[in-house]
Design an enzyme around this catalytic site. Structure first.
Site, PDB file in Angstrom:
ATOM      1  CD  GLU A 119     -64.487   1.168  35.077  1.00  0.00           C
ATOM      2  OE1 GLU A 119     -65.407   0.826  35.744  1.00  0.00           O
ATOM      3  OE2 GLU A 119     -63.265   0.169  34.825  1.00  0.00           O
ATOM      4  CD  GLU A 290     -60.023   1.210  37.755  1.00  0.00           C
ATOM      5  OE1 GLU A 290     -60.474  -0.707  37.781  1.00  0.00           O
ATOM      6  OE2 GLU A 290     -60.329   2.137  37.903  1.00  0.00           O
TER       7      GLU A 290
HETATM    8  C1  GAL Z   1     -63.546  -0.835  37.750  1.00  0.00           C
HETATM    9  C2  GAL Z   1     -63.648   0.347  38.545  1.00  0.00           C
HETATM   10  C3  GAL Z   1     -62.784   0.098  39.960  1.00  0.00           C
HETATM   11  C4  GAL Z   1     -63.451  -1.507  40.510  1.00  0.00           C
HETATM   12  C5  GAL Z   1     -62.312  -2.620  39.381  1.00  0.00           C
HETATM   13  C6  GAL Z   1     -62.971  -3.759  39.621  1.00  0.00           C
HETATM   14  O1  GAL Z   1     -64.845  -1.293  36.934  1.00  0.00           O
HETATM   15  O2  GAL Z   1     -63.073   1.420  38.448  1.00  0.00           O
HETATM   16  O3  GAL Z   1     -63.731   0.365  40.959  1.00  0.00           O
HETATM   17  O4  GAL Z   1     -64.296  -1.680  40.770  1.00  0.00           O
HETATM   18  O5  GAL Z   1     -63.001  -2.330  38.649  1.00  0.00           O
HETATM   19  O6  GAL Z   1     -62.447  -4.788  38.446  1.00  0.00           O
END
Ligand code: GAL
Length: 608
Positions: A119, A290
């Protein structure tokens, strides 16, 4: 994981402290073992490079590698993303660990993809006001402008006696007495974006030497700090991290009623916008890296999703062409900053509610052919440099480039249209019947020269062509649309609640422009002044339309182009691929479409 039916696992993205516990002492055994176990179960690994979290010892080697914020404060160790993109020593360290990792796992049969860093831009980390950034900025300026006189000219440095004699006199644009020149800021934002792109290129170049697996990065929602189209050119696939409930609270501009209604579902258009954006950034290939599985920890409020939403979000991604959806995270961590962030399992290893929804999707998948992504009904131009320009000089507290583009996107979705979000280098207009370019600040020469022969409907403006690439007002005055005698004679921003009434057609809010010229007036305001001027089916829209006006203008456009628009109930959203229509009910109550009842958080598949 295998028993649940998953096929991909992303690991290692923050593991530097374990990969290299002390400088130069590499320890890959634990990761070898993990990858063997995963591979033994038939799982494929996406291996992350760990550069978002350099270990503490790195600071002993490079005490000045930290980023500096706008107020001149160093951003310290103790969380993540604690590095400045411009620090040469850290760039070399990143190259070193990536070389080791790619050398070791480059042709490992289980490692089937690479994720660079994690990110970029998260936690406001694109801009750094460090000495390293300053040194690199001066070099960048010299390469861009070649001579200091040209820079002075381009930036308009006669204003307030700001002329420079040499590049090494130019500082970063923070810490000036009052606002720095907008040209200075815009150049700094362009530079900062390029630093992210070149940092990523260091990694991809190394990985490609050792591995033929695809490389991707996990982008974010509304992350405007760097040009994703440029970064995406160096990668094979785009992926993004989709947290619909966190984003609704944290990033979506909407009133309380909307946030209340959708607090367990997320904004009905926000995910789709990013799916459509990143499909282009990924040159057609994109994944979800994610997906939110339950409550997150980082928004002001963190409700649980309505039962069914994890399945809905997953199917919506597939409907927009995602090749893969991965969930963050497998098991909720008991410790650290994210201990309140849910996963597919509770901290004690017992399954959390999302697991069952994922199981259901996995059962459904074999019955569904891969989704095609035909050319959309409309192309909507999105341009990071425009976002930077308006961040620099918004001229109205409610002017947000993202929100302006999103206003039009939501209008297209209300009509059930498939939308392609395209970059500013877009010139292949003829593929589309309808193109939109709201707020496109400095349209490319290619885009402008393709306009006259474009036979479909174009909706351009407001603030189209409003600045040069160096953030000056162009002459002749904007919008400078070829073959259209239309000039913006003045602009104004409007406070919340104020509107410029265009009668039954709707209103302008936030932003409005006065027009003159001989082009046809297709819409006027209550005082008889032109509000939309047109040449054939090319329209200049002189303000920020409210939803009613978006509906009016898009209704006219669809009628002119023979685009079949749907009339969707308020919370239903859809996408089709020519064979199947996917319907998503974002509402908390059942909705009907075409004789079908779709339950709250429900998904329906209609054969076309
Ligand atoms: C994203 C990140 C993850 C985790 C997640 C939490 O920003 O890539 O490592 O922090 O959000 O929602």
């Amino acid at each position: 994981m295998a028993a649940l039916g998953l096929s991909w696992v992303r690991i290692g993205e923050f593991a530097w402290t374990h990969l290299e516990p002390t400088p130069g002492n590499l320890s890959f055994d634990w990761l070898d073992r993990a990858i063997e176990i995963l591979g033994g179960q038939g799982l494929k690994v996406i291996l992350g490079t760990p550069t978002a979290t350099p270990p503490r010892w790195m600071l002993d080697r490079h005490p000045d590698m930290l980023a500096v914020d706008r107020d001149g404060q160093t951003r310290g160790f103790g969380s993540r993303r604690h590095y400045c993109f411009s620090h040469e020593g850290y760039r070399q360290e990143a190259a070193r660990i990536v070389t080791m990792l790619a050398g070791h796992y480059g042709d490992h049969p289980t490692v089937q993809a690479w994720q660079t860093d994690n990110e970029y831009g998260c936690h406001g980390t694109t801009l750094s006001f460090s000495p390293s950034a300053l040194a690199a900025f001066r070099v960048w300026l010299q390469e861009r402008y070649l001579s200091i006189d040209d820079l002075n000219e381009a930036w308009g440095n006669d204003f307030w006696s700001m002329r420079y004699d040499r590049f090494d006199q130019i500082d970063l644009p923070n810490l000036t007495v009052t606002e720095a020149s907008p040209a200075h800021w815009l150049a700094f934002r362009r530079f900062s974006s390029d630093q992210v792109v070149s940092f990523d290129a260091i990694q991809t170049e190394i990985i490609r030497k050792h591995s033929d697996r695809p490389i991707l990065h996990n982008y974010m929602g509304t992350e405007l700090g760097f040009d994703h189209f440029k970064l995406g050119e160096g990668l094979d696939i785009a992926s993004w991290d989709s947290y619909p409930l966190g984003f609704l609270e944290d990033r979506v501009t909407a009133d309380d009623d909307h946030k209340f209604r959708f607090m367990r579902q997320g904004d009905p258009d926000y995910q789709a916008f990013h799916h459509d954006l990143y499909r282009t950034v990924g040159k057609g290939r994109w994944w979800i890296m994610e997906q939110q599985p339950g409550p997150v920890n980082w928004a002001p409020y963190n409700p649980a999703p309505l039962p069914g939403m994890v399945r809905l979000w997953t199917w919506e991604a597939f409907a927009h062409g995602a090749e893969m959806v991965s969930y963050f995270r497998w098991r909720q961590a008991r410790f650290g900053q994210e201990q309140m962030h849910s996963g597919l399992h509770r901290p004690d290893g017992v399954e959390a509610p999302a697991a069952d929804e994922i199981r259901k999707v996995i059962e459904e998948l074999p019955d569904r052919p891969d989704v095609e992504t035909p050319v959309g009904d409309a192309a909507l131009v999105f341009d990071y440099a425009s976002a930077w320009g308006y961040q620099t000089q918004p001229q109205g507290a409610s002017f947000s480039y993202f929100d302006l583009v999103f206003t039009w996107y939501k209008g297209l979705r209300r009509l059930g249209l498939n939308v392609d979000i395209v970059g500013p280098g877009f010139t292949d207009l003829a593929q589309y019947k309808l193109i939109l370019a709201p707020g496109l600040m400095a349209p490319s020469a290619g885009f402008l020269s393709s306009l006259p022969s474009f036979e479909g409907t174009a909706l351009l403006g407001p603030r189209f062509g409003s600045r040069t690439p160096d953030h000056a007002i162009p002459l002749p005055l904007p919008p400078g649309i070829p073959d259209m005698d239309c000039t913006v004679s003045f602009v104004e921003s409007l406070r919340p609640g104020a509107r410029r009434d265009l009668g039954n057609a709707g209103s302008y809010i936030n932003w409005s422009e006065r027009l003159e010229g001989t082009a046809t007036v297709t819409l006027s305001d209550g005082d008889g002044f032109p509000a939309v001027m047109s040449n054939r089916k090319h329209h200049y829209v002189a303000g920020w339309p409210d939803d009613g006006l978006v509906n009016t203008l898009l209704g006219t456009a669809c009628a002119a182009e023979g685009i079949a628009a749907l009339s969707l109930p308020g919370s239903l959203r859809t996408r089709h691929d020519g064979m199947t229509r996917y319907l998503f009910n974002y509402g908390p109550e059942a909705e009907r479409f075409d004789g079908l009842e779709i339950e709250p958080a429900g998904v329906a598949f209609l054969s076309l």
